[in-house]
Design an enzyme around this catalytic site. Structure first.
Site, mmCIF file in Angstrom:
data_model
loop_
_atom_site.group_PDB
_atom_site.id
_atom_site.type_symbol
_atom_site.label_atom_id
_atom_site.label_comp_id
_atom_site.label_asym_id
_atom_site.label_seq_id
_atom_site.Cartn_x
_atom_site.Cartn_y
_atom_site.Cartn_z
ATOM 1 N N SER A 173 -5.206 5.179 0.678
ATOM 2 C CA SER A 173 -4.182 5.947 1.065
ATOM 3 C C SER A 173 -3.659 6.976 0.312
ATOM 4 O O SER A 173 -4.708 7.857 0.287
ATOM 5 C CB SER A 173 -2.857 4.957 1.469
ATOM 6 N N HIS A 229 -6.986 6.288 5.591
ATOM 7 C CA HIS A 229 -6.309 5.785 7.138
ATOM 8 C C HIS A 229 -5.284 6.948 7.233
ATOM 9 O O HIS A 229 -4.883 7.494 6.534
ATOM 10 C CB HIS A 229 -5.927 4.361 6.849
#
Length: 200
Positions: free
Chosen positions: A96, A121
């Site tokens: 992330s 993501h």
């Protein structure tokens, strides 16, 4: 809890906590969740090292599951703002916001250890119960802007176009060190300190 380090110097014995001793060697640790207090500490260390010598390399070791977007971007903006080149080394996990930080290192100087992992993501978001419909629309719009901003950062940092990044971040996209190297987020895989990295 960090162990203490005692060194014998010309002025006698000096005691440091481990991160402070590493800072003397221009090593910065990004460990754990990215949140405001951690980001403030990292930014302060980068600015301190820049003030010491803006031409000398800073080594940033990263093991982070990600966290706050705004906290993470304060770190990456500072990395790009200072003149001192920042080498990034992923050990364990960059996920992330951790991947945004890792990929923001000086191009040609972004590395992973062989068993480290990378995860890209979409940014997480959601409405709290009782949120009005108009507020939910504002939240959704802001989340889209944030997603687009992060995707552009990832595209600029890699060998992939924006369309590919957008597709691959629709769901969790895990990569090994070899896959991350092929994707273009890093420039080499380090197996031994002082030895040449594995490159494409």
């Amino acid at each position: 809890m960090w162990p203490g380090v005692i060194e014998q110097t010309a002025n006698g014995r000096e005691s440091y906590d481990l991160p402070s001793r590493l800072l003397k060697d221009r090593i910065v640790l990004v460990q754990g969740e990215v949140e405001d207090s951690m980001a403030t500490s990292i930014v302060a260390q980068l600015l301190f090292l820049e003030a010491q010598d803006p031409t000398k390399e800073i080594s940033m070791y990263i093991n982070s599951p990600g966290g706050s977007v705004t906290a993470g971007l304060s770190i990456t903006d500072t990395m790009n703002f200072i003149k001192a080149p920042v080498t990034t080394i992923v050990m364990g996990l960059a996920a992330s916001m951790g991947t945004i930080i890792a990929s923001s290192g000086e191009k040609g100087h972004r590395f992973m250890l062989p068993n480290a992992e990378y995860l890209i993501h979409q940014p997480m978001g959601g409405a709290v119960g009782g949120t009005q419909q108009t507020d939910m629309a504002i939240i959704a719009e802001q989340l889209t802007k944030t997603r687009d901003k992060l995707n552009k950062i990832l595209a600029d940092a890699s060998d992939r176009d924006l369309e590919t990044i957008a597709r691959d971040t629709e769901r969790d996209h895990w990569m090994s060190a070899e896959e991350t190297l092929a994707y273009g987020f890093i420039d080499g895989i380090l197996t031994k300190s002082g030895e040449k990295p594995t490159t494409k």
